[in-house]
Design an enzyme around this catalytic site. Sequence first.
Site, PDB file in Angstrom:
ATOM      1  N   PHE A   1       4.966 -75.973   7.583  1.00 22.14           N
ATOM      2  CA  PHE A   1       4.844 -75.666   6.679  1.00 22.14           C
ATOM      3  C   PHE A   1       4.601 -77.074   5.841  1.00 22.14           C
ATOM      4  O   PHE A   1       4.810 -76.961   4.656  1.00 22.14           O
ATOM      5  CB  PHE A   1       6.002 -75.693   6.152  1.00 22.14           C
ATOM      6  CG  PHE A   1       7.323 -74.081   6.881  1.00 22.14           C
ATOM      7  CD1 PHE A   1       6.340 -73.098   5.564  1.00 22.14           C
ATOM      8  CD2 PHE A   1       8.041 -73.910   7.994  1.00 22.14           C
ATOM      9  CE1 PHE A   1       6.782 -71.174   6.498  1.00 22.14           C
ATOM     10  CE2 PHE A   1       8.560 -72.942   8.206  1.00 22.14           C
ATOM     11  CZ  PHE A   1       7.637 -72.020   7.432  1.00 22.14           C
TER      12      PHE A   1
ATOM     13  N   TYR B   1      -1.314 -73.931   8.963  1.00 24.73           N
ATOM     14  CA  TYR B   1      -1.851 -73.847   7.982  1.00 24.73           C
ATOM     15  C   TYR B   1      -3.470 -73.310   7.971  1.00 24.73           C
ATOM     16  O   TYR B   1      -3.680 -74.885   9.399  1.00 24.73           O
ATOM     17  CB  TYR B   1      -1.944 -75.104   6.609  1.00 24.73           C
ATOM     18  CG  TYR B   1      -0.718 -75.246   5.748  1.00 24.73           C
ATOM     19  CD1 TYR B   1       0.230 -73.349   5.752  1.00 24.73           C
ATOM     20  CD2 TYR B   1       0.041 -75.454   5.819  1.00 24.73           C
ATOM     21  CE1 TYR B   1       1.634 -73.886   5.052  1.00 24.73           C
ATOM     22  CE2 TYR B   1       1.081 -75.424   5.282  1.00 24.73           C
ATOM     23  CZ  TYR B   1       1.602 -74.616   4.893  1.00 24.73           C
ATOM     24  OH  TYR B   1       3.320 -74.899   4.214  1.00 24.73           O
TER      25      TYR B   1
ATOM     26  N   ASP C   1       2.349 -70.839  12.689  1.00 24.11           N
ATOM     27  CA  ASP C   1       1.675 -71.217  13.148  1.00 24.11           C
ATOM     28  C   ASP C   1       0.851 -72.531  12.111  1.00 24.11           C
ATOM     29  O   ASP C   1       0.991 -71.732  10.980  1.00 24.11           O
ATOM     30  CB  ASP C   1       0.264 -70.641  13.717  1.00 24.11           C
ATOM     31  CG  ASP C   1      -0.691 -69.289  12.925  1.00 24.11           C
ATOM     32  OD1 ASP C   1       0.615 -69.191  12.274  1.00 24.11           O
ATOM     33  OD2 ASP C   1      -1.381 -69.376  13.674  1.00 24.11           O
TER      34      ASP C   1
ATOM     35  N   HIS D   1      10.854 -64.019   6.041  1.00 21.15           N
ATOM     36  CA  HIS D   1      10.253 -65.455   5.188  1.00 21.15           C
ATOM     37  C   HIS D   1       9.552 -66.566   4.266  1.00 21.15           C
ATOM     38  O   HIS D   1       9.906 -65.098   3.527  1.00 21.15           O
ATOM     39  CB  HIS D   1       8.862 -65.383   6.426  1.00 21.15           C
ATOM     40  CG  HIS D   1       7.838 -66.181   7.199  1.00 21.15           C
ATOM     41  ND1 HIS D   1       7.060 -66.509   5.783  1.00 21.15           N
ATOM     42  CD2 HIS D   1       7.427 -66.944   8.191  1.00 21.15           C
ATOM     43  CE1 HIS D   1       6.301 -67.567   6.471  1.00 21.15           C
ATOM     44  NE2 HIS D   1       6.627 -67.887   7.904  1.00 21.15           N
TER      45      HIS D   1
END
Length: 225
Positions: A81, A70, A68, A190
């Site tokens: 990202f 920031y 999801d 991740h």
Amino acid sequence: MDIASAVDTLNPKWKVLLSQELKSQSFKDLQTFLSQQRETIYPSIDNVFNTYNLLDPEDIKVVILGQDPYHDVDQAHGLAFSVENVQKLPPSLKNIFKELADDLNVDIPTNGNLVAWVKQGVFLLNAVLTVKAHEANSHKGRGWENFTDATIKAISENCENVVFILWGGSAQKKASLINSKKHFVLSSAHPSPLSVYRGFWKSRPFSQTNDYLISHHKKPIEWAL
């Protein structure tokens, strides 16, 4: 801008591919939820579909899937990202850039705006497209997952020889939506500091992606920023 207006300005090609989902009760419920929020939401509604509006479906070469957006001020702008220009790099993006430098022997970027990747065919998708300010994963389970599932299915069905990069458990759950016989799926831990040592380092996603694209007569991505 409200979410209905954002849908109105959604890339017409995506509107066609996602027409059933956009008409679904799930999406109607999502719009109602978003319209009722009084807290600050990131990214701004006019940026929610940024990755869709910057990249036509037929131009997609790579999909990078995040969780999801920031949730701090002036970071999220609708690309997984990526952060707005001159913003401090978040920890996950720092780790992505470290792996990029190690993988391709390039300098670590100092600017976290990834629009240059999108313009080359990299679709930067989060599983959930909005978040409450300062509260990670706060819009989980509100309907975005159905929308992004439909997106992944549409890419899998309508595109050829796409690289899907799935970082972390939540992204890897989407693998069942992808036809692995005609696409290339790369999975690893991740890049967040909590999981980066569980298999993200030395996973070499950038060189593997370019090797696959070249082998299928597609122009590789210039990952260096």
